[in-house]
Motif scaffolding. Structure first.
Motif, PDB file in Angstrom:
ATOM      1  N   GLU A  69       0.827  -1.216   0.000  1.00  0.00           N
ATOM      2  CA  GLU A  69       0.000   0.000   0.000  1.00  0.00           C
ATOM      3  C   GLU A  69       0.857   1.260   0.000  1.00  0.00           C
ATOM      4  OE1 GLU A  69      -2.999   2.081   3.087  1.00  0.00           O
ATOM      5  OE2 GLU A  69      -3.493  -0.016   2.578  1.00  0.00           O
ATOM      6  N   VAL A  70       1.867   1.301   0.845  1.00  0.00           N
ATOM      7  CA  VAL A  70       2.772   2.455   0.901  1.00  0.00           C
ATOM      8  C   VAL A  70       3.546   2.567  -0.405  1.00  0.00           C
ATOM      9  CG1 VAL A  70       4.816   3.434   2.042  1.00  0.00           C
ATOM     10  CG2 VAL A  70       2.978   2.425   3.409  1.00  0.00           C
ATOM     11  N   ALA A  71       4.032   1.454  -0.914  1.00  0.00           N
ATOM     12  CA  ALA A  71       4.785   1.463  -2.171  1.00  0.00           C
ATOM     13  C   ALA A  71       3.925   2.020  -3.307  1.00  0.00           C
ATOM     14  CB  ALA A  71       5.269   0.054  -2.510  1.00  0.00           C
ATOM     15  N   ALA A  72       2.676   1.578  -3.409  1.00  0.00           N
ATOM     16  CA  ALA A  72       1.786   2.059  -4.471  1.00  0.00           C
ATOM     17  C   ALA A  72       1.545   3.563  -4.346  1.00  0.00           C
ATOM     18  CB  ALA A  72       0.461   1.298  -4.425  1.00  0.00           C
ATOM     19  N   ARG A  73       1.388   4.048  -3.120  1.00  0.00           N
ATOM     20  CA  ARG A  73       1.176   5.495  -2.917  1.00  0.00           C
ATOM     21  C   ARG A  73       2.406   6.291  -3.356  1.00  0.00           C
ATOM     22  NH1 ARG A  73       2.602   8.857   1.058  1.00  0.00           N
ATOM     23  NH2 ARG A  73       3.050   7.227   2.570  1.00  0.00           N
ATOM     24  N   LEU A  74       3.586   5.830  -2.970  1.00  0.00           N
ATOM     25  CA  LEU A  74       4.809   6.548  -3.350  1.00  0.00           C
ATOM     26  C   LEU A  74       5.031   6.517  -4.864  1.00  0.00           C
ATOM     27  CD1 LEU A  74       7.282   5.523  -0.502  1.00  0.00           C
ATOM     28  CD2 LEU A  74       5.950   7.640  -0.730  1.00  0.00           C
ATOM     29  N   VAL A  75       4.736   5.386  -5.503  1.00  0.00           N
ATOM     30  CA  VAL A  75       4.878   5.288  -6.956  1.00  0.00           C
ATOM     31  C   VAL A  75       3.923   6.263  -7.645  1.00  0.00           C
ATOM     32  CG1 VAL A  75       4.453   3.773  -8.941  1.00  0.00           C
ATOM     33  CG2 VAL A  75       5.851   2.973  -7.033  1.00  0.00           C
ATOM     34  N   ALA A  76       2.692   6.360  -7.170  1.00  0.00           N
ATOM     35  CA  ALA A  76       1.723   7.298  -7.750  1.00  0.00           C
ATOM     36  C   ALA A  76       2.203   8.740  -7.587  1.00  0.00           C
ATOM     37  CB  ALA A  76       0.350   7.105  -7.109  1.00  0.00           C
ATOM     38  N   GLU A  77       2.746   9.066  -6.405  1.00  0.00           N
ATOM     39  CA  GLU A  77       3.272  10.414  -6.175  1.00  0.00           C
ATOM     40  C   GLU A  77       4.468  10.693  -7.081  1.00  0.00           C
ATOM     41  OE1 GLU A  77       4.018  11.377  -2.039  1.00  0.00           O
ATOM     42  OE2 GLU A  77       2.174  10.331  -1.442  1.00  0.00           O
ATOM     43  N   ALA A  78       5.353   9.718  -7.220  1.00  0.00           N
ATOM     44  CA  ALA A  78       6.527   9.896  -8.086  1.00  0.00           C
ATOM     45  C   ALA A  78       6.102  10.127  -9.526  1.00  0.00           C
ATOM     46  CB  ALA A  78       7.442   8.680  -7.988  1.00  0.00           C
ATOM     47  N   HIS A  79       5.048   9.469  -9.953  1.00  0.00           N
ATOM     48  CA  HIS A  79       4.548   9.624 -11.336  1.00  0.00           C
ATOM     49  C   HIS A  79       4.037  11.042 -11.582  1.00  0.00           C
ATOM     50  CE1 HIS A  79       3.468   8.132 -15.210  1.00  0.00           C
ATOM     51  NE2 HIS A  79       2.173   8.075 -14.992  1.00  0.00           N
ATOM     52  N   GLU A  80       3.589  11.717 -10.534  1.00  0.00           N
ATOM     53  CA  GLU A  80       3.149  13.115 -10.654  1.00  0.00           C
ATOM     54  C   GLU A  80       4.326  14.087 -10.616  1.00  0.00           C
ATOM     55  OE1 GLU A  80       0.006  14.115 -11.327  1.00  0.00           O
ATOM     56  OE2 GLU A  80      -0.376  11.965 -11.503  1.00  0.00           O
ATOM     57  N   VAL A  81       5.408  13.702  -9.939  1.00  0.00           N
ATOM     58  CA  VAL A  81       6.580  14.574  -9.766  1.00  0.00           C
ATOM     59  C   VAL A  81       7.560  14.463 -10.929  1.00  0.00           C
ATOM     60  CG1 VAL A  81       8.645  14.915  -8.328  1.00  0.00           C
ATOM     61  CG2 VAL A  81       6.414  14.585  -7.253  1.00  0.00           C
ATOM     62  N   CYS A  82       7.759  13.271 -11.454  1.00  0.00           N
ATOM     63  CA  CYS A  82       8.794  13.002 -12.462  1.00  0.00           C
ATOM     64  C   CYS A  82       8.580  13.822 -13.737  1.00  0.00           C
ATOM     65  CB  CYS A  82       8.787  11.509 -12.797  1.00  0.00           C
ATOM     66  SG  CYS A  82       9.942  11.072 -14.118  1.00  0.00           S
ATOM     67  N   PRO A  83       9.593  14.582 -14.184  1.00  0.00           N
ATOM     68  CA  PRO A  83       9.463  15.359 -15.418  1.00  0.00           C
ATOM     69  C   PRO A  83       9.205  14.489 -16.654  1.00  0.00           C
ATOM     70  CG  PRO A  83      11.398  16.075 -14.182  1.00  0.00           C
ATOM     71  CD  PRO A  83      10.874  14.850 -13.500  1.00  0.00           C
ATOM     72  N   TYR A  84       9.775  13.296 -16.708  1.00  0.00           N
ATOM     73  CA  TYR A  84       9.522  12.416 -17.855  1.00  0.00           C
ATOM     74  C   TYR A  84       8.062  11.975 -17.853  1.00  0.00           C
ATOM     75  CZ  TYR A  84      14.401  11.756 -19.364  1.00  0.00           C
ATOM     76  OH  TYR A  84      15.663  11.928 -19.851  1.00  0.00           O
ATOM     77  N   SER A  85       7.531  11.637 -16.684  1.00  0.00           N
ATOM     78  CA  SER A  85       6.121  11.256 -16.601  1.00  0.00           C
ATOM     79  C   SER A  85       5.228  12.412 -17.024  1.00  0.00           C
ATOM     80  CB  SER A  85       5.768  10.821 -15.170  1.00  0.00           C
ATOM     81  OG  SER A  85       6.409   9.616 -14.835  1.00  0.00           O
ATOM     82  N   ASN A  86       5.569  13.611 -16.576  1.00  0.00           N
ATOM     83  CA  ASN A  86       4.778  14.784 -16.962  1.00  0.00           C
ATOM     84  C   ASN A  86       4.858  15.055 -18.460  1.00  0.00           C
ATOM     85  OD1 ASN A  86       3.763  15.356 -14.401  1.00  0.00           O
ATOM     86  ND2 ASN A  86       5.586  16.512 -13.839  1.00  0.00           N
ATOM     87  N   ALA A  87       6.028  14.840 -19.045  1.00  0.00           N
ATOM     88  CA  ALA A  87       6.199  15.096 -20.485  1.00  0.00           C
ATOM     89  C   ALA A  87       5.474  14.062 -21.341  1.00  0.00           C
ATOM     90  CB  ALA A  87       7.680  15.115 -20.841  1.00  0.00           C
ATOM     91  N   THR A  88       5.392  12.835 -20.852  1.00  0.00           N
ATOM     92  CA  THR A  88       4.803  11.767 -21.665  1.00  0.00           C
ATOM     93  C   THR A  88       3.314  11.569 -21.403  1.00  0.00           C
ATOM     94  OG1 THR A  88       5.417  10.075 -20.037  1.00  0.00           O
ATOM     95  CG2 THR A  88       6.980  10.503 -21.837  1.00  0.00           C
ATOM     96  N   ARG A  89       2.804  12.088 -20.301  1.00  0.00           N
ATOM     97  CA  ARG A  89       1.409  11.868 -19.916  1.00  0.00           C
ATOM     98  C   ARG A  89       0.461  12.298 -21.031  1.00  0.00           C
ATOM     99  NH1 ARG A  89       1.745  13.998 -15.327  1.00  0.00           N
ATOM    100  NH2 ARG A  89       2.145  12.039 -14.260  1.00  0.00           N
ATOM    101  N   GLY A  90      -0.366  11.364 -21.468  1.00  0.00           N
ATOM    102  CA  GLY A  90      -1.329  11.656 -22.525  1.00  0.00           C
ATOM    103  C   GLY A  90      -0.753  11.530 -23.929  1.00  0.00           C
TER     104      GLY A  90
END
Length: 156
Positions: free
Chosen positions: A126-147
């Motif tokens: 549960e903690v791991a999934a929460r941190l991964v979701a938060e990292a996906h919002e913070v990471c510039p690569y995730s932000n650039a590729t989203r959508g």
């Protein structure tokens, strides 16, 4: 590339993930495309580039997909460590492996897909999934590729 916010205002909702100010610029130059070499302005990168056999090349060099996988994996891992530290977790021993796939798209071009495999052995699921979701919002690569491309995150 500027650090102006005027363009951000005009961009509307997309402005949420754009930098307010550029604090670092990386520069690399391609010589010969997928059958050449790539260099960085600071001399840290000087790599032979080659088409992978799956795309008709000899595979005798790195390729843009490997470089993107290395960059995305490293950036996502750093974002994960950052959000972990903010929440009081030491993520020593964690890893992020990135796979970048390429293939033809419907517009007669090519598209990418990414799979990130995250290992957080010291945390409960549960903690791991929460941190991964938060990292996906913070990471510039995730932000650039989203959508823009499919990004799958596997937690194991």
């Amino acid at each position: 590339m500027t650090d102006d916010t005027a363009a951000d205002t005009a961009a509307g909702a997309a402005a949420d993930t754009r930098p307010r100010k550029i604090v670092y610029v990386a520069e690399a130059t391609s010589h010969g495309g997928r059958d050449g070499y790539v260099t960085s302005q600071d001399g840290q990168i000087e790599l032979k580039v080659a088409m992978p056999p799956e795309l008709g090349g000899d595979g005798d060099g790195t390729n843009p997909e490997q470089l993107f996988a290395a960059g995305y994996g490293t950036c996502f891992h750093n974002a994960l460590i950052l959000v972990g530290n903010r929440s009081g977790y030491d993520l020593t021993g964690s890893t992020v492996a990135a796979k970048v796939g390429i293939g033809p798209n419907r517009q007669r071009g090519y598209g990418l897909a990414v799979a990130l495999s995250v290992s957080l052995p010291v945390l409960d699921a549960e903690v791991a999934a929460r941190l991964v979701a938060e990292a996906h919002e913070v990471c510039p690569y995730s932000n650039a590729t989203r959508g823009n491309i499919d990004v799958t995150i596997l937690l194991g």
